[in-house]
Scaffold this motif. Structure first.
Motif, PDB file in Angstrom:
ATOM      1  N   ILE A 276     -16.315  28.417 -26.288  1.00  0.00           N
ATOM      2  CA  ILE A 276     -15.267  28.288 -25.280  1.00  0.00           C
ATOM      3  C   ILE A 276     -15.920  27.821 -23.981  1.00  0.00           C
ATOM      4  O   ILE A 276     -16.775  28.502 -23.422  1.00  0.00           O
TER       5      ILE A 276
ATOM      6  N   GLN B 205      -5.773  32.827 -21.513  1.00  0.00           N
ATOM      7  CA  GLN B 205      -5.775  31.446 -22.004  1.00  0.00           C
ATOM      8  C   GLN B 205      -5.647  30.507 -20.805  1.00  0.00           C
ATOM      9  O   GLN B 205      -4.584  29.965 -20.533  1.00  0.00           O
TER      10      GLN B 205
ATOM     11  N   GLN C 209      -5.903  27.237 -18.517  1.00  0.00           N
ATOM     12  CA  GLN C 209      -5.716  25.817 -18.805  1.00  0.00           C
ATOM     13  C   GLN C 209      -7.040  25.059 -18.789  1.00  0.00           C
ATOM     14  O   GLN C 209      -7.163  24.003 -19.419  1.00  0.00           O
TER      15      GLN C 209
ATOM     16  N   GLN D  28      -9.798  25.988 -20.149  1.00  0.00           N
ATOM     17  CA  GLN D  28     -10.638  26.285 -21.309  1.00  0.00           C
ATOM     18  C   GLN D  28     -10.561  25.210 -22.393  1.00  0.00           C
ATOM     19  O   GLN D  28      -9.499  24.651 -22.659  1.00  0.00           O
TER      20      GLN D  28
ATOM     21  N   ARG E 204     -11.777  25.019 -26.448  1.00  0.00           N
ATOM     22  CA  ARG E 204     -12.274  25.796 -27.587  1.00  0.00           C
ATOM     23  C   ARG E 204     -12.723  24.851 -28.690  1.00  0.00           C
ATOM     24  O   ARG E 204     -11.935  24.031 -29.169  1.00  0.00           O
TER      25      ARG E 204
END
Length: 255
Positions: free
Chosen positions: A74, A83, A85, A87, A89
């Motif tokens: 991440i 969560q 914005q 990030q 993954r």
């Protein structure tokens, strides 16, 4: 063990252990855009469980860490429980173990797709081969690990300043301490340091990733032994070439 996580593959360097930030402060959100949070899925005879550690982006398709198998990287995170914005993954595709892998140490990896470089996700420069750091140099470590020797966890990235120490301290403390491939680091007062949870995170000295969070004495914060990145710099470009990846752009590590 050093782990080279390529966003399209993965690599491992020897001797990288567990780590947490103790006695530090919360970082300014997204002020360390090279940091990576690694979610690790482990399956054994008793079932499947999840662990975590840190890492750092050295190019859009490569993260350097001390992670294990089945890893999700991440990037662009500050509060890992949200969560955000910012990030990204990414799954790790492959792992490569360094030939001098020590079962007491750890690894390097490559990622499954390129990261998008932006204000929240950026790379960090590696040192030149065998480039040293002077004793008493102040360096920084960041991560999402525990904030005490108990079970206190943090959702946001924390940071701490530690000094490079004389190797003699770590030679006395650790049976397998090696001057060439390790850096002795810590806070002489024993009130701040690293432990479980931030394994694989970078030790930033003079704006370069000189070390990787590794070991400390059980129940103590001082001294700590970090993996010395500059010792492994020749090996990293070799592994990138194996996967038909380009050299590290504008980095002294590829020279």
């Amino acid at each position: 063990m050093l782990l080279l996580l390529l966003i399209s593959s993965a690599f491992v360097l020897p001797w990288a252990g567990a780590g947490e930030i103790i006695g530090g402060n919360e970082v300014v959100p997204h002020s360390r855009p090279y940091m990576a949070y690694l979610k690790i899925q482990v399956t054994n005879n008793t079932g499947t469980f999840h662990s975590y550690c840190g890492g750092f982006l050295i190019r859009p398709d490569a993260v350097l860490s001390a992670a294990h198998l089945n890893v999700t990287v991440i990037l662009g995170a500050h509060n890992i429980r949200v969560q955000e914005q910012s990030q990204q993954r990414i799954r790790v595709r492959n792992f490569v173990v360094h030939p001098n892998y020590d079962p007491d140490g750890h690894v390097n990896d490559i990622l499954d797709t390129n990261a998008t470089i932006n204000a929240n996700v950026q790379t960090i420069t590696l040192p030149r081969h065998n480039e040293g750091v002077q004793v008493a140099t102040e360096c920084e470590v960041a991560g999402w690990g525990r904030t005490s020797l108990g079970n206190n966890r943090t959702n946001v990235m924390m940071e701490v300043v530690l000094k490079v120490q004389n190797d003699t301290l770590c030679l006395q403390q650790f049976r397998k301490y090696r001057r060439q491939s390790m850096i002795c680091v810590g806070d002489e007062n024993g009130t701040k340091g690293t432990c479980h949870g931030d394994s694989g995170g970078p030790l930033i000295c003079n704006q370069k990733a000189h070390g990787i969070v590794s070991r400390r004495p059980s129940g103590l914060l001082f001294p700590a032994a970090f993996t010395r990145v500059s010792h492994f710099v020749p090996w990293i470009p070799q592994q990138l070439r194996r996967f038909a990846l380009q050299e590290l752009p504008a980095s002294p590590s590829s020279q």
